[in-house]
Write a protein that holds these residues in place. Structure first.
Motif, PDB file in Angstrom:
ATOM      1  N   ASN A  35      29.370  68.262 -14.435  1.00 30.06           N
ATOM      2  CA  ASN A  35      28.263  67.897 -15.319  1.00 30.06           C
ATOM      3  C   ASN A  35      28.578  66.640 -16.116  1.00 30.06           C
ATOM      4  O   ASN A  35      27.735  65.745 -16.247  1.00 30.06           O
ATOM      5  CB  ASN A  35      27.922  69.045 -16.262  1.00 30.06           C
ATOM      6  N   ILE A  36      29.781  66.549 -16.653  1.00 28.64           N
ATOM      7  CA  ILE A  36      30.159  65.385 -17.463  1.00 28.64           C
ATOM      8  C   ILE A  36      30.258  64.131 -16.599  1.00 28.64           C
ATOM      9  O   ILE A  36      29.734  63.072 -16.950  1.00 28.64           O
ATOM     10  CB  ILE A  36      31.495  65.659 -18.211  1.00 28.64           C
ATOM     11  N   THR A  37      30.903  64.233 -15.459  1.00 27.95           N
ATOM     12  CA  THR A  37      31.024  63.088 -14.550  1.00 27.95           C
ATOM     13  C   THR A  37      29.654  62.657 -14.050  1.00 27.95           C
ATOM     14  O   THR A  37      29.363  61.458 -13.964  1.00 27.95           O
ATOM     15  CB  THR A  37      31.948  63.436 -13.374  1.00 27.95           C
ATOM     16  N   GLY A  38      28.807  63.618 -13.703  1.00 24.11           N
ATOM     17  CA  GLY A  38      27.458  63.296 -13.237  1.00 24.11           C
ATOM     18  C   GLY A  38      26.643  62.572 -14.294  1.00 24.11           C
ATOM     19  O   GLY A  38      25.920  61.624 -13.987  1.00 24.11           O
ATOM     20  N   CYS A  39      26.764  62.997 -15.542  1.00 22.04           N
ATOM     21  CA  CYS A  39      26.070  62.311 -16.636  1.00 22.04           C
ATOM     22  C   CYS A  39      26.544  60.862 -16.750  1.00 22.04           C
ATOM     23  O   CYS A  39      25.733  59.941 -16.913  1.00 22.04           O
ATOM     24  CB  CYS A  39      26.306  63.037 -17.958  1.00 22.04           C
ATOM     25  N   PHE A  40      27.838  60.652 -16.654  1.00 19.64           N
ATOM     26  CA  PHE A  40      28.401  59.302 -16.733  1.00 19.64           C
ATOM     27  C   PHE A  40      27.876  58.442 -15.581  1.00 19.64           C
ATOM     28  O   PHE A  40      27.445  57.302 -15.781  1.00 19.64           O
ATOM     29  CB  PHE A  40      29.927  59.384 -16.714  1.00 19.64           C
ATOM     30  N   LEU A  41      27.886  58.995 -14.367  1.00 20.02           N
ATOM     31  CA  LEU A  41      27.411  58.247 -13.197  1.00 20.02           C
ATOM     32  C   LEU A  41      25.926  57.908 -13.296  1.00 20.02           C
ATOM     33  O   LEU A  41      25.515  56.804 -12.935  1.00 20.02           O
ATOM     34  CB  LEU A  41      27.683  59.036 -11.920  1.00 20.02           C
ATOM     35  N   ILE A  42      25.115  58.851 -13.791  1.00 22.70           N
ATOM     36  CA  ILE A  42      23.690  58.565 -13.955  1.00 22.70           C
ATOM     37  C   ILE A  42      23.490  57.444 -14.971  1.00 22.70           C
ATOM     38  O   ILE A  42      22.648  56.565 -14.777  1.00 22.70           O
ATOM     39  CB  ILE A  42      22.912  59.840 -14.348  1.00 22.70           C
ATOM     40  N   GLY A  43      24.279  57.450 -16.041  1.00 20.83           N
ATOM     41  CA  GLY A  43      24.207  56.349 -17.006  1.00 20.83           C
ATOM     42  C   GLY A  43      24.521  55.011 -16.360  1.00 20.83           C
ATOM     43  O   GLY A  43      23.824  54.012 -16.575  1.00 20.83           O
ATOM     44  N   ILE A  44      25.550  54.974 -15.524  1.00 23.79           N
ATOM     45  CA  ILE A  44      25.932  53.741 -14.823  1.00 23.79           C
ATOM     46  C   ILE A  44      24.840  53.318 -13.842  1.00 23.79           C
ATOM     47  O   ILE A  44      24.462  52.139 -13.773  1.00 23.79           O
ATOM     48  CB  ILE A  44      27.288  53.928 -14.116  1.00 23.79           C
ATOM     49  N   ILE A  45      24.315  54.263 -13.083  1.00 30.59           N
ATOM     50  CA  ILE A  45      23.279  53.946 -12.089  1.00 30.59           C
ATOM     51  C   ILE A  45      22.041  53.357 -12.762  1.00 30.59           C
ATOM     52  O   ILE A  45      21.510  52.323 -12.323  1.00 30.59           O
ATOM     53  CB  ILE A  45      22.921  55.208 -11.276  1.00 30.59           C
ATOM     54  N   TYR A  46      21.591  53.971 -13.841  1.00 30.02           N
ATOM     55  CA  TYR A  46      20.404  53.462 -14.514  1.00 30.02           C
ATOM     56  C   TYR A  46      20.668  52.117 -15.181  1.00 30.02           C
ATOM     57  O   TYR A  46      19.796  51.246 -15.205  1.00 30.02           O
ATOM     58  CB  TYR A  46      19.857  54.484 -15.506  1.00 30.02           C
ATOM     59  N   ALA A  47      21.862  51.927 -15.722  1.00 31.80           N
ATOM     60  CA  ALA A  47      22.179  50.640 -16.351  1.00 31.80           C
ATOM     61  C   ALA A  47      22.236  49.533 -15.307  1.00 31.80           C
ATOM     62  O   ALA A  47      21.716  48.439 -15.526  1.00 31.80           O
ATOM     63  CB  ALA A  47      23.504  50.729 -17.106  1.00 31.80           C
ATOM     64  N   LEU A  48      22.868  49.800 -14.162  1.00 29.01           N
ATOM     65  CA  LEU A  48      22.915  48.797 -13.090  1.00 29.01           C
ATOM     66  C   LEU A  48      21.508  48.453 -12.613  1.00 29.01           C
ATOM     67  O   LEU A  48      21.192  47.288 -12.370  1.00 29.01           O
ATOM     68  CB  LEU A  48      23.753  49.305 -11.923  1.00 29.01           C
ATOM     69  N   SER A  49      20.689  49.470 -12.512  1.00 31.00           N
ATOM     70  CA  SER A  49      19.314  49.263 -12.072  1.00 31.00           C
ATOM     71  C   SER A  49      18.516  48.471 -13.101  1.00 31.00           C
ATOM     72  O   SER A  49      17.773  47.552 -12.755  1.00 31.00           O
ATOM     73  CB  SER A  49      18.663  50.617 -11.814  1.00 31.00           C
ATOM     74  N   ASP A  50      18.674  48.806 -14.377  1.00 32.96           N
ATOM     75  CA  ASP A  50      17.924  48.126 -15.435  1.00 32.96           C
ATOM     76  C   ASP A  50      18.419  46.708 -15.694  1.00 32.96           C
ATOM     77  O   ASP A  50      17.621  45.785 -15.827  1.00 32.96           O
ATOM     78  CB  ASP A  50      18.011  48.913 -16.749  1.00 32.96           C
ATOM     79  N   LYS A  51      19.728  46.562 -15.787  1.00 35.21           N
ATOM     80  CA  LYS A  51      20.284  45.271 -16.199  1.00 35.21           C
ATOM     81  C   LYS A  51      20.289  44.238 -15.086  1.00 35.21           C
ATOM     82  O   LYS A  51      19.949  43.083 -15.299  1.00 35.21           O
ATOM     83  CB  LYS A  51      21.706  45.457 -16.736  1.00 35.21           C
ATOM     84  N   TYR A  52      20.695  44.652 -13.905  1.00 35.68           N
ATOM     85  CA  TYR A  52      20.894  43.695 -12.830  1.00 35.68           C
ATOM     86  C   TYR A  52      19.855  43.789 -11.720  1.00 35.68           C
ATOM     87  O   TYR A  52      19.919  43.031 -10.769  1.00 35.68           O
ATOM     88  CB  TYR A  52      22.279  43.898 -12.203  1.00 35.68           C
ATOM     89  N   ASN A  53      18.912  44.726 -11.859  1.00 41.68           N
ATOM     90  CA  ASN A  53      17.973  44.978 -10.774  1.00 41.68           C
ATOM     91  C   ASN A  53      18.761  45.091  -9.467  1.00 41.68           C
ATOM     92  O   ASN A  53      18.395  44.540  -8.434  1.00 41.68           O
ATOM     93  CB  ASN A  53      16.918  43.870 -10.693  1.00 41.68           C
ATOM     94  N   TRP A  54      19.880  45.797  -9.554  1.00 36.00           N
ATOM     95  CA  TRP A  54      20.906  45.887  -8.521  1.00 36.00           C
ATOM     96  C   TRP A  54      20.472  46.717  -7.326  1.00 36.00           C
ATOM     97  O   TRP A  54      21.013  46.574  -6.244  1.00 36.00           O
ATOM     98  CB  TRP A  54      22.164  46.466  -9.168  1.00 36.00           C
ATOM     99  N   MET A  55      19.492  47.577  -7.526  1.00 36.79           N
ATOM    100  CA  MET A  55      19.125  48.470  -6.441  1.00 36.79           C
ATOM    101  C   MET A  55      17.624  48.694  -6.419  1.00 36.79           C
ATOM    102  O   MET A  55      16.946  48.556  -7.424  1.00 36.79           O
ATOM    103  CB  MET A  55      19.860  49.796  -6.565  1.00 36.79           C
ATOM    104  N   SER A  56      17.158  49.058  -5.261  1.00 34.26           N
ATOM    105  CA  SER A  56      15.735  49.378  -5.104  1.00 34.26           C
ATOM    106  C   SER A  56      15.447  50.717  -5.777  1.00 34.26           C
ATOM    107  O   SER A  56      16.365  51.512  -6.002  1.00 34.26           O
ATOM    108  CB  SER A  56      15.394  49.462  -3.619  1.00 34.26           C
ATOM    109  N   PRO A  57      14.167  50.987  -6.055  1.00 34.60           N
ATOM    110  CA  PRO A  57      13.830  52.307  -6.603  1.00 34.60           C
ATOM    111  C   PRO A  57      14.270  53.453  -5.682  1.00 34.60           C
ATOM    112  O   PRO A  57      14.700  54.502  -6.163  1.00 34.60           O
ATOM    113  CB  PRO A  57      12.308  52.250  -6.740  1.00 34.60           C
ATOM    114  N   ASN A  58      14.207  53.246  -4.381  1.00 29.55           N
ATOM    115  CA  ASN A  58      14.648  54.293  -3.449  1.00 29.55           C
ATOM    116  C   ASN A  58      16.155  54.526  -3.525  1.00 29.55           C
ATOM    117  O   ASN A  58      16.618  55.662  -3.434  1.00 29.55           O
ATOM    118  CB  ASN A  58      14.239  53.955  -2.019  1.00 29.55           C
ATOM    119  N   MET A  59      16.932  53.447  -3.693  1.00 34.09           N
ATOM    120  CA  MET A  59      18.384  53.589  -3.815  1.00 34.09           C
ATOM    121  C   MET A  59      18.726  54.304  -5.114  1.00 34.09           C
ATOM    122  O   MET A  59      19.617  55.148  -5.154  1.00 34.09           O
ATOM    123  CB  MET A  59      19.072  52.225  -3.765  1.00 34.09           C
TER     124      MET A  59
END
Length: 117
Positions: A35-59
């Protein structure tokens, strides 16, 4: 999304197996770590998506909903808390409280860590 969920579930199983012998008593360490690791990873995924437009919505769905959704174990978390409540109410409150508090903290840590880079 299903492939991400399958991979997340397999990783959750492995973490649970490794963690099962690491802590004596009733505390479900494997679920806590997932649960803790998953929360951290979701934070990273959303930040990468928001900040760098690093991934498509599907990714983003594949990683956040599929992989992290399969890896984190909220339904197991609730079931384990119900079991802990029958065995040791103090441990249940410790587990539930620290899981929620640390989960929020590491989600924001992951998010703001990536945003700061």
């Amino acid at each position: 999304m299903a492939s991400g969920s399958a991979l997340g579930g397999a990783l959750r199983f492995l973490v649970g197996r490794v963690a099962s012998g690491m802590m004596p008593g009733h505390f479900p360490l494997g679920t806590f770590l997932c649960n803790i690791t998953g929360c951290f990873l979701i934070g990273i995924i959303y930040a990468l998506s928001d900040k760098y437009n690093w991934m498509s919505p599907n990714m983003r769905l594949l990683l956040a909903v599929g992989l992290c959704g399969g890896f984190t174990t909220f339904s197991s978390f609730i079931r384990e808390n119900a079991e802990l409540a029958r065995q040791d109410l103090a441990v249940m409150f410790l587990y539930a409280g620290t899981s929620l508090l640390v989960g929020f903290m590491v989600l924001y840590l992951g998010y703001y860590l990536i945003k700061a880079i």
